[in-house]
Design a protein around this motif. Structure first.
Motif, short mmCIF file in Angstrom:
data_model
loop_
_atom_site.label_atom_id
_atom_site.label_comp_id
_atom_site.label_asym_id
_atom_site.label_seq_id
_atom_site.Cartn_x
_atom_site.Cartn_y
_atom_site.Cartn_z
N TRP A 122 -8.50 -34.86 -11.12
CA TRP A 122 -7.44 -33.84 -11.46
C TRP A 122 -7.21 -32.90 -10.57
O TRP A 122 -8.10 -32.56 -9.72
N ARG A 123 -5.92 -32.67 -10.26
CA ARG A 123 -5.57 -31.52 -9.33
C ARG A 123 -4.60 -30.75 -10.10
O ARG A 123 -3.78 -31.03 -11.05
N LEU A 124 -4.28 -29.37 -9.77
CA LEU A 124 -3.50 -28.50 -10.37
C LEU A 124 -2.33 -28.43 -9.27
O LEU A 124 -2.62 -27.93 -8.04
N GLU A 125 -1.22 -28.70 -9.68
CA GLU A 125 0.00 -28.58 -8.92
C GLU A 125 0.69 -27.23 -9.36
O GLU A 125 0.79 -26.67 -10.35
N THR A 141 -1.36 -27.65 -3.89
CA THR A 141 -2.18 -28.13 -5.11
C THR A 141 -3.76 -27.79 -4.70
O THR A 141 -3.89 -27.31 -3.69
N LEU A 169 -5.34 -18.52 -15.92
CA LEU A 169 -5.57 -19.85 -15.98
C LEU A 169 -7.14 -20.07 -16.26
O LEU A 169 -8.00 -19.86 -14.81
N HIS A 188 -1.99 -28.94 -15.91
CA HIS A 188 -1.95 -29.84 -14.56
C HIS A 188 -1.10 -29.14 -13.59
O HIS A 188 -0.80 -29.52 -12.49
N ARG A 189 0.08 -28.59 -14.12
CA ARG A 189 1.22 -28.09 -13.32
C ARG A 189 1.65 -26.53 -13.88
O ARG A 189 1.82 -26.34 -15.14
#
Length: 392
Positions: free
Chosen positions: A263-266, A274, A353, A387-388
């Motif tokens: 998982w990555r946060l964009e 990211t 967040l 995720h974004r």
């Protein structure tokens, strides 16, 4: 010699009773009783309508309103939606009693006596249909059962306007009769036999007791000091993973540990970037205590921890207080998979967040690895499995 022949006796004919409309002689079907119950019902529908407007425009604000929605008070939506559901449940009892007091008028003959009488009957028919539709669909919504083919929110909102308009029309048409029977010294009240007056008081006291019982056994899902009596509500504020109820589970949203993968946060904006979960945890963390309040009427205060959305926006080159944010979830489908929050919310220092709940990492059902938590927002907009983020 004449021969006498015997004839079989003719069958006895039973006369059919004449069809007559039913006669109603009970005084509890009179205008005074209907007026008293109608006052209570009118107040309940007025509260439902006004709080429903708040809920609808917080969930689906028009473009001109999106950046002006207030983030304070933090408990605002919890209060208005709790009132909306509580008065809606009370209105079910009141509506049933009101219909019982007036149903003999269905059998009035002739059905239409004048233009005014036709308008009155039309307003009553429209009012009853819209009112029954509103309380029935609202009740099924809080139970999350949707046996109809249409979308609940827009249709429930549209019929609310029909119900409100028909109530106002009905009041205008019936205003002379309502005025005549408004006070205790109403026309005809002094002529009531003593036993009928006692019956009316008993009916009204019983109605009040029923409303009180329904409220006491459901309002604990929002007003947590009464949660011990929360017997009939579909949610209990303490039941769920990490001590918090869940409406939409990860399985229902199509999210699993496997789909999370790496998982990555964009974060999209003038300076996109990211972040890994470890990188998010290494940023400055903020702890807040905010209620999460859902449209079904339940709400719970909880402690959340995470990164302020305004810090993420600023790092991406956004302008806190001027730029809105679009949030996208990992869930496969759903009306709120993509959510937009106005600049007022994105700037607020309490909007996070969130990475933790109650000092522990979010469970998968609560939105692991990250979710939105913001003040004065409906629960459906507290997006899970984020995720974004996109600076608008």
């Amino acid at each position: 010699m004449d021969v006498m022949t015997s004839r079989p006796p003719e069958p006895r004919r039973t006369a059919l009773p004449a069809l007559r409309p039913p006669a109603f002689t009970g005084r509890l079907h009179d205008a005074r009783t209907a007026t008293v119950v109608g006052r209570w019902l009118g107040v309940a529908f007025a509260v439902c309508f006004l709080t429903g407007l708040v809920s609808h425009y917080l969930q689906r604000p028009p473009d001109w309103l999106a950046d002006a929605l207030p983030a304070r008070p933090v408990w605002g939506y919890r209060l208005t939606q709790g009132l909306h559901v509580a008065t809606g449940l009370a209105a079910i009892v009141l509506l049933l009693v009101k219909l019982w007091t007036v149903y003999p008028r269905l059998f009035v003959r002739p059905p239409v006596r004048s233009a005014r009488h036709a308008l009155e009957r039309l307003s009553v028919g429209l009012l009853v249909a819209a009112a029954v539709f509103e309380v029935l669909t609202g009740l099924l919504n809080i139970a999350e059962w949707y046996p109809w083919p249409f979308s609940f929110v827009p249709v429930h909102f549209a019929v609310a306007w029909v119900a409100t308009g028909s109530i106002l029309l009905h009041i205008a048409v019936k205003s002379p009769e309502i005025a005549a029977h408004w006070g205790r010294r109403s026309e005809g009240t002094r002529a009531l036999p003593a036993e009928d007056a006692v019956d009316r008081r008993s009916l009204l006291l019983g109605t009040g007791a029923a409303v009180g019982a329904v409220t006491l056994t459901t309002v604990g899902q929002t007003f947590t000091p009464l949660k011990a009596f929360d017997l009939l509500a579909p949610r209990h504020p303490d039941h769920g993973p990490q001590g918090l109820p869940v409406n939409r589970t990860a399985a229902a949203a199509g999210v699993s540990a496997r789909t999370l993968g790496a998982w990555r946060l964009e974060v999209a904006g003038p300076r996109p970037y990211t972040l890994t979960l470890d990188a998010l945890r290494a940023m400055r963390q903020t702890a807040v205590r905010l209620p999460i309040a859902c449209v079904e009427g339940w709400s719970v205060d909880a402690g959340w921890g995470g990164v302020r959305v305004r810090d993420l926006v600023e790092r991406a080159g956004g302008r806190p207080g001027r730029d809105a944010v679009r949030v996208t979830s990992l869930e496969v489908s759903g009306s709120y998979r993509v959510m937009e929050m106005g600049a007022e919310y994105a700037e607020d220092p309490l909007t996070l967040l969130a990475l933790t709940l109650g000092g522990q990492s979010l469970s998968l059902d609560h939105g692991f690895p990250a979710r939105i938590i913001a003040p004065n927002r409906p629960g459906v907009l507290q997006t899970k499995w984020v995720h974004r983020l996109e600076v608008l």
